[in-house]
Design a protein around this motif. Structure first.
Motif, PDB file in Angstrom:
ATOM      1  N   ASP A 375       0.857  -1.182   0.000  1.00 60.22           N
ATOM      2  CA  ASP A 375       0.000   0.000   0.000  1.00 60.22           C
ATOM      3  C   ASP A 375       0.894   1.233   0.000  1.00 60.22           C
ATOM      4  O   ASP A 375       2.094   1.153   0.308  1.00 60.22           O
ATOM      5  CB  ASP A 375      -0.908  -0.009   1.232  1.00 60.22           C
ATOM      6  N   ALA A 376       0.326   2.361  -0.360  1.00 55.49           N
ATOM      7  CA  ALA A 376       1.076   3.623  -0.348  1.00 55.49           C
ATOM      8  C   ALA A 376       0.142   4.754   0.027  1.00 55.49           C
ATOM      9  O   ALA A 376      -1.034   4.754  -0.335  1.00 55.49           O
ATOM     10  CB  ALA A 376       1.712   3.884  -1.715  1.00 55.49           C
ATOM     11  N   ASP A 377       0.658   5.695   0.761  1.00 55.97           N
ATOM     12  CA  ASP A 377      -0.078   6.904   1.130  1.00 55.97           C
ATOM     13  C   ASP A 377       0.467   8.030   0.261  1.00 55.97           C
ATOM     14  O   ASP A 377       1.559   8.545   0.501  1.00 55.97           O
ATOM     15  CB  ASP A 377       0.118   7.210   2.618  1.00 55.97           C
ATOM     16  N   TRP A 378      -0.272   8.384  -0.779  1.00 49.92           N
ATOM     17  CA  TRP A 378       0.240   9.338  -1.773  1.00 49.92           C
ATOM     18  C   TRP A 378       0.431  10.726  -1.165  1.00 49.92           C
ATOM     19  O   TRP A 378      -0.466  11.273  -0.540  1.00 49.92           O
ATOM     20  CB  TRP A 378      -0.719   9.413  -2.964  1.00 49.92           C
ATOM     21  N   ALA A 379       1.649  11.260  -1.345  1.00 51.09           N
ATOM     22  CA  ALA A 379       1.994  12.621  -0.891  1.00 51.09           C
ATOM     23  C   ALA A 379       1.660  12.802   0.586  1.00 51.09           C
ATOM     24  O   ALA A 379       1.229  13.877   1.010  1.00 51.09           O
ATOM     25  CB  ALA A 379       1.292  13.678  -1.738  1.00 51.09           C
ATOM     26  N   GLY A 380       1.877  11.766   1.366  1.00 54.80           N
ATOM     27  CA  GLY A 380       1.514  11.820   2.782  1.00 54.80           C
ATOM     28  C   GLY A 380       2.386  12.743   3.609  1.00 54.80           C
ATOM     29  O   GLY A 380       1.951  13.250   4.643  1.00 54.80           O
ATOM     30  N   CYS A 381       3.630  12.979   3.181  1.00 52.60           N
ATOM     31  CA  CYS A 381       4.515  13.893   3.912  1.00 52.60           C
ATOM     32  C   CYS A 381       4.208  15.318   3.495  1.00 52.60           C
ATOM     33  O   CYS A 381       4.419  15.697   2.330  1.00 52.60           O
ATOM     34  CB  CYS A 381       5.975  13.542   3.624  1.00 52.60           C
ATOM     35  N   LEU A 382       3.731  16.138   4.419  1.00 54.28           N
ATOM     36  CA  LEU A 382       3.316  17.495   4.089  1.00 54.28           C
ATOM     37  C   LEU A 382       4.478  18.416   3.769  1.00 54.28           C
ATOM     38  O   LEU A 382       4.309  19.414   3.068  1.00 54.28           O
ATOM     39  CB  LEU A 382       2.501  18.075   5.257  1.00 54.28           C
ATOM     40  N   SER A 383       5.665  18.112   4.249  1.00 56.11           N
ATOM     41  CA  SER A 383       6.815  18.988   3.997  1.00 56.11           C
ATOM     42  C   SER A 383       7.516  18.683   2.675  1.00 56.11           C
ATOM     43  O   SER A 383       7.957  19.581   1.976  1.00 56.11           O
ATOM     44  CB  SER A 383       7.827  18.871   5.146  1.00 56.11           C
ATOM     45  N   THR A 384       7.615  17.393   2.302  1.00 52.34           N
ATOM     46  CA  THR A 384       8.317  17.022   1.061  1.00 52.34           C
ATOM     47  C   THR A 384       7.365  16.519  -0.018  1.00 52.34           C
ATOM     48  O   THR A 384       7.778  16.382  -1.171  1.00 52.34           O
ATOM     49  CB  THR A 384       9.354  15.920   1.342  1.00 52.34           C
ATOM     50  N   ARG A 385       6.114  16.244   0.341  1.00 50.72           N
ATOM     51  CA  ARG A 385       5.104  15.695  -0.557  1.00 50.72           C
ATOM     52  C   ARG A 385       5.491  14.338  -1.129  1.00 50.72           C
ATOM     53  O   ARG A 385       5.033  13.923  -2.191  1.00 50.72           O
ATOM     54  CB  ARG A 385       4.792  16.670  -1.701  1.00 50.72           C
ATOM     55  N   ARG A 386       6.345  13.619  -0.425  1.00 52.68           N
ATOM     56  CA  ARG A 386       6.685  12.266  -0.836  1.00 52.68           C
ATOM     57  C   ARG A 386       5.684  11.289  -0.235  1.00 52.68           C
ATOM     58  O   ARG A 386       5.090  11.549   0.810  1.00 52.68           O
ATOM     59  CB  ARG A 386       8.102  11.905  -0.406  1.00 52.68           C
ATOM     60  N   SER A 387       5.559  10.162  -0.894  1.00 47.63           N
ATOM     61  CA  SER A 387       4.620   9.142  -0.452  1.00 47.63           C
ATOM     62  C   SER A 387       5.310   8.153   0.496  1.00 47.63           C
ATOM     63  O   SER A 387       6.536   8.084   0.548  1.00 47.63           O
ATOM     64  CB  SER A 387       4.056   8.385  -1.657  1.00 47.63           C
ATOM     65  N   THR A 388       4.501   7.406   1.201  1.00 46.13           N
ATOM     66  CA  THR A 388       5.015   6.389   2.125  1.00 46.13           C
ATOM     67  C   THR A 388       4.640   5.004   1.617  1.00 46.13           C
ATOM     68  O   THR A 388       3.474   4.749   1.301  1.00 46.13           O
ATOM     69  CB  THR A 388       4.442   6.584   3.535  1.00 46.13           C
ATOM     70  N   THR A 389       5.647   4.137   1.513  1.00 48.16           N
ATOM     71  CA  THR A 389       5.424   2.738   1.115  1.00 48.16           C
ATOM     72  C   THR A 389       5.250   1.878   2.355  1.00 48.16           C
ATOM     73  O   THR A 389       6.021   1.984   3.304  1.00 48.16           O
ATOM     74  CB  THR A 389       6.609   2.205   0.300  1.00 48.16           C
ATOM     75  N   GLY A 390       4.252   1.035   2.341  1.00 43.48           N
ATOM     76  CA  GLY A 390       4.047   0.075   3.418  1.00 43.48           C
ATOM     77  C   GLY A 390       3.757  -1.290   2.831  1.00 43.48           C
ATOM     78  O   GLY A 390       2.990  -1.403   1.877  1.00 43.48           O
ATOM     79  N   TYR A 391       4.408  -2.308   3.367  1.00 49.18           N
ATOM     80  CA  TYR A 391       4.111  -3.665   2.905  1.00 49.18           C
ATOM     81  C   TYR A 391       4.286  -4.640   4.054  1.00 49.18           C
ATOM     82  O   TYR A 391       4.988  -4.368   5.032  1.00 49.18           O
ATOM     83  CB  TYR A 391       4.982  -4.070   1.719  1.00 49.18           C
ATOM     84  N   CYS A 392       3.648  -5.787   3.919  1.00 50.54           N
ATOM     85  CA  CYS A 392       3.843  -6.895   4.851  1.00 50.54           C
ATOM     86  C   CYS A 392       3.774  -8.191   4.050  1.00 50.54           C
ATOM     87  O   CYS A 392       3.027  -8.288   3.072  1.00 50.54           O
ATOM     88  CB  CYS A 392       2.810  -6.886   5.973  1.00 50.54           C
ATOM     89  N   VAL A 393       4.588  -9.156   4.451  1.00 47.65           N
ATOM     90  CA  VAL A 393       4.690 -10.424   3.736  1.00 47.65           C
ATOM     91  C   VAL A 393       4.347 -11.554   4.701  1.00 47.65           C
ATOM     92  O   VAL A 393       4.872 -11.597   5.832  1.00 47.65           O
ATOM     93  CB  VAL A 393       6.104 -10.624   3.150  1.00 47.65           C
ATOM     94  N   PHE A 394       3.479 -12.455   4.255  1.00 47.52           N
ATOM     95  CA  PHE A 394       3.039 -13.588   5.066  1.00 47.52           C
ATOM     96  C   PHE A 394       3.605 -14.880   4.498  1.00 47.52           C
ATOM     97  O   PHE A 394       3.614 -15.085   3.273  1.00 47.52           O
ATOM     98  CB  PHE A 394       1.509 -13.697   5.060  1.00 47.52           C
TER      99      PHE A 394
END
Length: 571
Positions: A375-394
């Motif tokens: 999953d990703a949170d698009w432009a989640g960082c308000l200062s740099t407008r970069r997105s955050t990557t999140g993953y989990c593996v089962f």
């Protein structure tokens, strides 16, 4: 020197670690510990007492380090005194050359424990006493005599090292080389995917050995092979068999009917004590959806104390992926933390206060299928407008790997941010596949990765979208190759079922608790003191959201919900 805790209390010994040698020499139990260390050094022929070769010879200093060893319940195990070199006084190219330390990646540890749980293999823990003293040195190194124990006849002599000693820069490498040579003689080979994982195949038997400096985790499908390996290593090294794995690198490993429970309750309590928040009121989530603001928000705080707390929280994420995203956020402000950032750290600590005994549950009712959620949170960082990557593996029903990380560049769309998350998850799944291949485990089906973004799924399959993806770096497009070769399957999953969501953004309490449980984070099932948690662990197997049924629901989702959405982009 191992001492019973009750004897310590009745004898009234001072268990506080001394700061100097003078203090230690006044306490008999610490003197005994130092004598035990020196005896081990002499028995190992660690050095030879010689006159100083010349005034120009670099003499590395030595000092004593004292540590009170504790059990997982906080009781005293023993007093440990260790003679170490002052490595900072070594000269590159003269006293040492190449360096290396055998460390352990948490994912590898969780993978091995998950395999042992699923396959019902015994888990053993070993410890090599004075491990670094077994390493053979290639360079000539001289150190000063042990403080407080100088030779009365030759007080000006120095110790020429025959073998390595702790805190020498090359000591970890020398020990690793010595230990691996012995493993190769037994029949082990090193994993190509990870240098600290060793594998042994003998007819139908298999054994796995994980090495972290001098701590060893060993599993095998045969008790006879397990004992044979332990006996072989014991003949070469001062090996201590600690029995079944129960406390490893601050991680508590508890067996319960149906699986294994990993937690860091003692470590979490230590963090709260260090932050003076053991009596703080608990809170339901580690992050607020919207932070309150005040006029003092930009006021700087003590950066050193902030880094200590955040660094400790980073280690806690080995078993607590529910705080992974929150810790990732506060880690981004190490240089100049403000009152706002400290408030965020304290919120995490308040959340830990209420979930101190929570941890990761590994179910024995699982399979060896590999599944990823990204999953990703698009432009989640308000200062740099970069997105955050999140993953989990089962691995089957057990979560073995996860990450929450800010993307290196700005994404121009949600689809691009999700596609970059796809690439990160694919890289992790590929690496785990290589590990399993080295071990000799074959997956029943190609790994699957679930995403809640149809456009990203389309990009992972369709190579024609040049106008939309021409600005994306080429290394991200290896996802398409994996899908085209059939070694990876991408699937759609509705956003409400995306278990990687807590790794990208703060969530409301109800949604956070549901996804947290699906990830395998529960209260301790072995505790008899926390009534509510014990009640929860008893009720959990009857819920439709438990790990085994959750794995089944993923399969059903793949056949029903995902099939409807797949028709739109696979055609």
């Amino acid at each position: 020197m191992t001492t019973n805790n009750s004897v310590l209390n009745s004898a009234g010994l001072n268990v506080q670690e001394p700061k100097t040698v003078k203090q230690a020499l006044k306490l008999p139990h610490w003197v005994d510990a130092m004598k035990e260390e020196l005896e081990a050094l002499h028995n190992n022929n660690t050095w030879t007492l010689v006159p100083s070769p010349s005034p120009q010879t670099n003499i590395v200093g030595s000092k004593w380090v004292f540590k009170t060893k504790l059990h997982s319940d906080g009781s005293i195990d023993r007093f440990k005194a260790r003679l170490v070199a002052r490595g900072y006084s070594q000269v590159p190219g003269l006293d040492f050359d190449e360096t290396f330390s055998p460390v352990l990646k948490p994912t590898t540890l969780r993978l091995v424990i998950a395999l042992a749980t699923t396959l019902s293999w015994p888990l053993r823990q070993l410890d090599v006493k004075n491990a670094f003293l077994h390493g053979k040195l290639k360079e000539e190194v001289y150190i000063s005599q042990p403080p407080g124990f100088e030779d009365p006849i030759h007080p000006n002599y120095v110790c020429k090292l025959n073998k390595s000693i702790y805190s020498l820069k090359q000591a970890p490498r020398a020990w690793f080389d010595t230990f691996t040579i012995q493993l190769f003689q037994i029949g082990f080979y090193c994993s190509r995917a990870y240098s600290s994982l060793f594998i042994l195949h003998r007819d139908q038997d298999i054994a796995l050995l994980l090495l972290y400096v001098n701590d060893i985790v060993l599993i095998a499908n045969s008790l006879q092979l397990l004992q044979e390996i332990i006996s072989n290593l014991s003949s070469k090294f001062a090996l201590k068999d600690l029995g079944s794995l129960n406390y490893f690198l601050g991680i508590e490993v508890n067996k319960f009917p149906g699986g294994i429970f990993l937690s860091q309750a003692k470590y979490a309590k230590d963090i709260l004590c260090r932050a003076s928040m053991l009596e703080a009121s608990a809170i339901a989530t580690p992050m607020a959806i919207k932070d309150a603001t005040s006029l003092r928000d930009n006021e700087l705080v003590n950066a050193q104390e902030y880094r200590k707390l955040v660094g400790a929280l980073q280690y806690l994420t080995i078993t607590r992926l529910d705080i992974c995203h929150a810790v990732n956020k506060v880690c981004q402000f190490m240089q100049q933390p403000t009152l706002t950032h400290l408030r965020q750290v304290k919120r995490i600590l308040r959340y830990i206060k209420g979930t101190m005994h929570h941890g990761l549950r590994f179910s024995s009712h699982s399979t060896l299928s590999l599944t990823g959620f990204c999953d990703a949170d698009w432009a989640g960082c308000l200062s740099t407008r970069r997105s955050t990557t999140g993953y989990c593996v089962f691995l089957g029903a057990n979560c073995i790997s996860w990450s929450s990380k800010k993307q290196p560049t700005v994404a121009r769309s949600t689809a691009e941010a999700e596609y970059r998350a796809f690439a990160s998850t694919t890289a992790e799944v590929t690496w785990i596949t290589y590990l399993l291949r080295d071990i000799g485990m074959s997956l029943p089906n190609p790994p699957q990765i679930f995403s809640d973004n149809i456009s990203a799924l389309h990009m992972s399959i369709n190579p024609v979208f040049h106008a939309r993806t021409k600005h994306i770096e080429l290394d991200y497009h290896f996802v398409r190759e994996k899908v085209a070769l059939g070694t990876l399957v991408t699937r759609y999953i509705p956003s409400r079922d995306q278990v990687a969501d807590p790794l990208t953004k703060p969530l409301p309490h109800a949604q956070f608790q549901v996804l947290k449980f699906k990830l395998g984070l529960v209260g301790s099932p072995t505790s008899s003191l926390r009534g509510s948690m014990k009640k929860q662990s008893i009720q959990e197997p009857n819920k439709e959201t438990n790990n085994s049924k959750y794995e089944q629901s993923r399969s059903e989702l793949n056949k029903e919900t995902a099939a409807k959405e797949e028709g739109n982009y696979l055609s």
